[in-house]
Design a protein around this motif. Sequence first.
Motif, PDB file in Angstrom:
ATOM      1  N   UNK A 212      41.876  53.857  39.028  1.00 24.54           N
ATOM      2  CA  UNK A 212      41.827  52.406  39.199  1.00 24.54           C
ATOM      3  C   UNK A 212      40.614  51.830  38.466  1.00 24.54           C
ATOM      4  N   UNK A 213      39.475  52.508  38.569  1.00 24.82           N
ATOM      5  CA  UNK A 213      38.276  52.044  37.877  1.00 24.82           C
ATOM      6  C   UNK A 213      38.475  52.021  36.367  1.00 24.82           C
ATOM      7  N   UNK A 214      39.336  52.884  35.876  1.00 27.09           N
ATOM      8  CA  UNK A 214      39.579  52.958  34.433  1.00 27.09           C
ATOM      9  C   UNK A 214      40.632  51.965  33.975  1.00 27.09           C
ATOM     10  N   UNK A 215      41.738  51.858  34.709  1.00 27.99           N
ATOM     11  CA  UNK A 215      42.904  51.129  34.207  1.00 27.99           C
ATOM     12  C   UNK A 215      43.399  50.011  35.111  1.00 27.99           C
ATOM     13  N   UNK A 216      42.779  49.782  36.236  1.00 27.17           N
ATOM     14  CA  UNK A 216      43.262  48.752  37.144  1.00 27.17           C
ATOM     15  C   UNK A 216      42.900  47.349  36.680  1.00 27.17           C
ATOM     16  N   UNK A 217      43.433  46.330  37.376  1.00 20.93           N
ATOM     17  CA  UNK A 217      42.999  44.960  37.095  1.00 20.93           C
ATOM     18  C   UNK A 217      41.540  44.785  37.496  1.00 20.93           C
ATOM     19  N   UNK A 218      40.889  43.716  37.014  1.00 17.13           N
ATOM     20  CA  UNK A 218      39.444  43.560  37.178  1.00 17.13           C
ATOM     21  C   UNK A 218      38.998  43.652  38.626  1.00 17.13           C
ATOM     22  N   UNK A 264      31.748  47.642  30.347  1.00 19.70           N
ATOM     23  CA  UNK A 264      32.821  46.762  29.900  1.00 19.70           C
ATOM     24  C   UNK A 264      33.507  45.993  31.019  1.00 19.70           C
ATOM     25  N   UNK A 265      33.065  46.110  32.247  1.00 20.46           N
ATOM     26  CA  UNK A 265      33.716  45.398  33.337  1.00 20.46           C
ATOM     27  C   UNK A 265      33.186  43.987  33.512  1.00 20.46           C
ATOM     28  N   UNK A 266      33.668  43.326  34.551  1.00 22.47           N
ATOM     29  CA  UNK A 266      33.083  42.047  34.929  1.00 22.47           C
ATOM     30  C   UNK A 266      31.661  42.278  35.419  1.00 22.47           C
ATOM     31  N   UNK A 267      30.903  41.208  35.600  1.00 22.37           N
ATOM     32  CA  UNK A 267      29.524  41.377  36.084  1.00 22.37           C
ATOM     33  C   UNK A 267      29.491  42.124  37.405  1.00 22.37           C
ATOM     34  N   UNK A 269      31.799  44.189  38.569  1.00 23.39           N
ATOM     35  CA  UNK A 269      32.214  45.577  38.353  1.00 23.39           C
ATOM     36  C   UNK A 269      31.086  46.392  37.739  1.00 23.39           C
ATOM     37  N   UNK A 270      30.357  45.794  36.784  1.00 18.86           N
ATOM     38  CA  UNK A 270      29.234  46.497  36.160  1.00 18.86           C
ATOM     39  C   UNK A 270      28.196  46.888  37.203  1.00 18.86           C
ATOM     40  N   UNK A 271      27.886  45.943  38.106  1.00 19.52           N
ATOM     41  CA  UNK A 271      26.889  46.215  39.131  1.00 19.52           C
ATOM     42  C   UNK A 271      27.352  47.339  40.054  1.00 19.52           C
ATOM     43  N   UNK A 272      28.597  47.260  40.502  1.00 15.16           N
ATOM     44  CA  UNK A 272      29.118  48.284  41.416  1.00 15.16           C
ATOM     45  C   UNK A 272      29.171  49.645  40.728  1.00 15.16           C
ATOM     46  N   UNK A 273      29.588  49.661  39.465  1.00 19.34           N
ATOM     47  CA  UNK A 273      29.670  50.925  38.738  1.00 19.34           C
ATOM     48  C   UNK A 273      28.291  51.521  38.517  1.00 19.34           C
TER      49      UNK A 273
END
Length: 341
Positions: A212-218, A264-267, A269-273
């Motif tokens: 999901x982290x790779x291919x899911x919606x944002x 490459x994620x949303x802000x 997503x970047x923080x969580x990753x």
Amino acid sequence: AGAIPPLVDVVENGTDVEKEAAARILSFVAEKADDHAVSIAAAGAIPPLVELVKHGTDEAKEAAAEALKGLSVNADNSVAIAAAGAIAPLVDVVKHGTDGAIESAAGALMGLAGNADNRLSIVAAGGLPAFVNLAKSGTSGAKEAVAMALEEKDRAPPRPNTRSFTKVSAAAVLVQVAKNGTDRAKEAAAQTLGELLSAGRDGAVADMLAEIAKNGPDRAKEAAARSICHLLDDGADDDVSIRGDVSYDVACSLFKPLFRLAGHGTDESKLAATRALCKLSRIDWDFTLNLDAGAIPPLVDVVENGTDVEKEAAARILSFVAEKADDHAVSIAAAGAIPPL
């Protein structure tokens, strides 16, 4: 509330069409005015609604199941609905009903599953295979209903003798939703998976979160990254400690998609990753990876502007990247890492 008893009487004694209509009105009232759920139950609605689920028309079964779902938000009602014999016929509707009736019955059962004894009754009635099958091949609405119901209901701690049902069976359902559901269902499934199971024992769940982290919606990517953090968490006050039973294989499956998401994620997503990567920085790695250099600037920013603990963790990740992906040493320097390091 004075209109409730006449509606209950119609559910019990009206024509098929009248019963369906009255059940739909009671469902609406229960959903839109929480205190009316108690009044509806007190007016004797539960037994005739259960009877309607058993023997009504397809449309009436859907309406009655929807009404029982609304009533089940009250804990006492949930007990009373099960005592009235609702669980087995609701499971039967999930297995054999129309699409609309299946969605309503699934929602009602997931509402009832907030009670520990009801969970055992759902198991006994064959509910778990029905839910897994629904998550694989049900309608979009049914998949969302299952995922979002689990998202809410599994936050309450179960009784010890129901813990296995709550975690293992819910995960089986959620993994199917994460594979096959709508974007909203995937988001809800990702949000819940990390709360249910431990990383060390459940590689399949970790693999699904990584996918999901790779291919899911944002929004699902962000939820997956947050769930990975929860899955790795050892309960310490800091942001980088990692639970001791995280297997090496699980850590490997998580690192690469998180690293890409950090760049490459949303802000959000970047923080969580990045937070999840900080935890993984505690693993003793012994392999090389082809990594996406796009995650390097966010990590450099953490080194420069994060908390003391975050700075240390981000530096550990950059150290790992420089060591395990040789060509990235230049990229790390180019991203301005040297002065803050």
